[in-house]
Design an enzyme around this catalytic site. Structure first.
Site, PDB file in Angstrom:
ATOM      1  N   LYS A  68      15.789  46.701  81.904  1.00 46.15           N
ATOM      2  CA  LYS A  68      14.973  47.326  82.945  1.00 46.15           C
ATOM      3  C   LYS A  68      15.836  48.240  83.792  1.00 46.15           C
ATOM      4  CE  LYS A  68      11.584  43.617  83.629  1.00 46.15           C
ATOM      5  NZ  LYS A  68      10.412  44.366  83.170  1.00 46.15           N
TER       6      LYS A  68
ATOM      7  N   ARG B 287       5.267  37.227  76.257  1.00 44.91           N
ATOM      8  CA  ARG B 287       4.372  36.829  75.162  1.00 44.91           C
ATOM      9  C   ARG B 287       5.118  36.049  74.095  1.00 44.91           C
ATOM     10  NH1 ARG B 287       2.859  43.049  74.439  1.00 44.91           N
ATOM     11  NH2 ARG B 287       3.466  43.021  76.634  1.00 44.91           N
TER      12      ARG B 287
HETATM   13  N1  BES Z   1       7.651  40.526  83.580  1.00 48.94           N
HETATM   14  C1  BES Z   1       7.327  41.797  83.055  1.00 48.94           C
HETATM   15  C2  BES Z   1       6.003  42.326  83.589  1.00 48.94           C
HETATM   16  C3  BES Z   1       6.036  42.855  84.998  1.00 48.94           C
HETATM   17  C4  BES Z   1       6.599  44.071  85.290  1.00 48.94           C
HETATM   18  C5  BES Z   1       5.434  42.136  85.999  1.00 48.94           C
HETATM   19  C6  BES Z   1       6.580  44.543  86.591  1.00 48.94           C
HETATM   20  C7  BES Z   1       5.396  42.617  87.290  1.00 48.94           C
HETATM   21  C8  BES Z   1       5.981  43.822  87.591  1.00 48.94           C
HETATM   22  C9  BES Z   1       7.191  41.721  81.526  1.00 48.94           C
HETATM   23  O1  BES Z   1       8.074  40.849  80.917  1.00 48.94           O
HETATM   24  C10 BES Z   1       7.505  43.074  81.022  1.00 48.94           C
HETATM   25  O2  BES Z   1       8.595  43.511  81.170  1.00 48.94           O
HETATM   26  N2  BES Z   1       6.500  43.720  80.444  1.00 48.94           N
HETATM   27  C11 BES Z   1       6.646  45.031  79.948  1.00 48.94           C
HETATM   28  C12 BES Z   1       5.920  45.112  78.632  1.00 48.94           C
HETATM   29  C13 BES Z   1       6.193  46.397  77.891  1.00 48.94           C
HETATM   30  C14 BES Z   1       7.616  46.427  77.409  1.00 48.94           C
HETATM   31  C15 BES Z   1       5.233  46.468  76.720  1.00 48.94           C
HETATM   32  C16 BES Z   1       6.027  45.997  80.959  1.00 48.94           C
HETATM   33  O3  BES Z   1       4.982  45.678  81.534  1.00 48.94           O
HETATM   34  O4  BES Z   1       6.620  47.042  81.196  1.00 48.94           O
HETATM   35 MN    MN Z   2       9.936  41.748  80.482  1.00 47.84          MN
END
Ligand code: BES
Ligand code: MN
Ligand code: ZN
Length: 498
Positions: A280, A354
């Site tokens: 991230k 997931r």
């Molecule tokens: N924990 C995150 C989702 C998230 C992001 C929650 C920001 C709250 C605020 C999850 O694990 C994630 O990183 N999801 C990705 C999925 C993508 C790579 C398909 C996302 O939402 O960017």
């Molecule tokens: Mn994630």
């Protein structure tokens, strides 16, 4: 805070502060009818001065009011009389409690507006008063060496109802409100703790504490070895990149008849999500300690359920892991095999929720669930779709979806259903495995749910995406949601709500 209920006349009540609701347009409503003539005219005179109109959230403090035993009288605005709702009560009570907590009053007595004339209205109002007060009094200072606490905190609230008939309803609403609030506070504490303290093992130890407190609850936590034996290749692939071992926390509460199928709650317990190799960006990455809010809400709900000794069977499952980049971490393109046997191509290691949830959802099958509800901070896309007010709801069963929607409405912890069908599911097609862990551009919250849906075909299932509602983004604080929604669902299943 301690709560009591009394049916004594409000004007005679010895208290440091009597709280009276005023409706918009300086309408005291029928509350003044509960007071003696001297007190009623003193309050009318004060309202005439025009310092408050009764708008929701306004407060006005009066001292030494003629005819009133209490040391102070706080008038609180309740908004329009016709539209008195849990929401308007909530902001009124939050403001009142915040003020009283900072001033010298240690106890207060709130007069329930006589306009609440049905048991269900009294129940809903009292429960939201408790939830509002507790949420306002919550503070998280476990990690501060100097605690900044008010010198004379508010410690007691008496709810005054003119009608003896309602006293039992008030008592029930107080008990429910307090249990839900403690469940929320536990969820908030766990979520607010940083990732270096709240690790998967820490979560497991906190869950086990609850098991020791309740005779009806049994808690265990699978180790990585045990998960290996079960073939949880998706879950373990996530924790491979971290030095903290993953745990699968299993909390079994048996309050109903032995042969009744349990409701199973599954909560994402990602104690820190750096994204893994698909790292991230660093802005606000600290907030990814909140990626276990779903798991925390499941633990909080089990605590509340045990506290109320609800006559229901409930299982909580929390897959807990970190998602970090190291030499053993998942790499884009890696293919892993889930416990269900489905192979998964990991195209983005940041779609890890997931991966840990799918194995937990397969594990849930062994409880022969009446239904399964998972709770997860799953997608940023859900925040784009619904913002921070409404939880995303997706389901493979219309009745279950409606039940969750109605529960959210009833307790002011709303969720909203998004569609799910094969067109979306196809976005997960993979060239090299049974399915990919991301669904490409568009509908990210839905394709994430479709991924989970591939592992929940054997039972009724709903998914709550709390990415926007689990914590206050930027403001940095967990909300305890959706403990209220889940508790409302359980109370309704037990036929215990008015
Ligand atoms: N924990 C995150 C989702 C998230 C992001 C929650 C920001 C709250 C605020 C999850 O694990 C994630 O990183 N999801 C990705 C999925 C993508 C790579 C398909 C996302 O939402 O960017
Ligand atoms: Mn994630
Ligand atoms: Zn995550």
């Amino acid at each position: 805070m301690h709560y009591l209920t009394k049916t004594t006349a409000a004007d005679n009540l010895a208290s440091q502060c009597l709280i009276l609701g005023i409706f918009e347009g300086r309408q005291p409503g029928s509350t003044l009818g509960e007071l003696n003539a001297r007190a009623a005219s003193a309050i009318k005179a004060a309202l005439k001065k025009g310092d408050m109109t009764g708008k929701s959230g306004q407060t006005l403090m009066l001292y030494a009011v003629d005819g009133i035993e209490a040391e102070r009288v706080m008038l609180i605005g309740l908004g329009k009389k016709k539209s008195m709702t849990a929401k308007s009560l909530t902001s009124a009570v939050e403001n009142a409690v915040a003020q009283l907590n900072e001033n010298a009053a240690r106890d207060c007595a709130m007069v329930l507006p006589p306009e609440l004339d049905t048991a269900s209205a009294v129940y809903a109002a009292v429960r939201s008063i408790v939830l509002a007060a507790e949420s306002r009094l919550y503070r998280f200072d476990q990690c501060k060496s100097k605690k900044d606490r008010p010198p004379k905190p508010l410690g007691r609230m008496t709810l005054v109802t003119g009608s003896r008939r309602m006293a039992n309803t008030v008592r029930k609403a107080l008990a429910h409100g307090q249990a839900i609030a403690s469940g929320m506070n536990l969820a908030r504490d766990l979520a607010n703790l940083p990732g270096n303290i709240c690790t998967p093992s820490y979560l497991a130890s906190q869950a086990k504490k609850l098991g020791n407190k309740s005779a009806k609850m049994k808690v265990s936590a699978l180790t990585e070895k045990q998960m290996e034996r079960l073939g949880m290749g998706a879950l373990l692939s996530v924790s491979n990149g971290s030095r903290e071992p993953a745990r699968l926390i299993v909390m079994e509460y048996r309050g109903g008849p032995t042969n009744n199928r349990p409701l199973v709650l599954v909560g994402k317990g990602l104690t820190f999500d750096a994204g893994g190799i698909s790292l991230k960006s660093s802005a606000n990455m600290d907030e990814m300690k909140y990626d276990m809010c779903g798991g925390a809400s499941v633990i909080g709900t089990l605590q509340a359920c045990a506290e109320l000794e609800l006559p229901i069977n409930l299982v909580g499952i929390v897959p807990a892991s970190e998602n970090l980049p190291d030499g053993a971490a998942n790499k884009p393109g890696d293919i892993v095999t889930s416990m269900a046997g489905l192979t998964i191509e990991i195209l983005n290691t940041d779609a890890e929720g997931r991966l840990i949830l799918c194995d937990a959802l397969t594990y849930a099958e062994r409880f022969k669930p009446a239904a399964v509800v998972d709770v997860a901070t799953l997608t940023g896309a859900c925040v784009v779709a619904l913002g921070h007010h409404t939880t995303g709801l997706l389901a493979n069963d219309d009745k279950l979806a409606e039940e969750l929607f109605q529960a959210g409405e009833a307790i002011n912890d709303p969720c909203w259903r998004l569609p799910m069908n094969d067109d979306y599911r196809k976005q997960l097609d993979s060239n090299f495995a049974d399915l990919a862990n991301i669904g490409g551009k568009g509908a990210g919250a839905i394709t994430a749910a479709c991924f989970l849906g591939a592992f929940t075909e054997k039972y009724k299932w709903a998914h709550l995406d709390i990415a926007g509602t689990g914590w206050k983004h930027g403001d940095k604080g967990a909300t305890g949601r959706p403990v209220p929604l889940l508790m409302q669902m359980l109370l309704a299943r037990c036929k215990l709500v008015e």
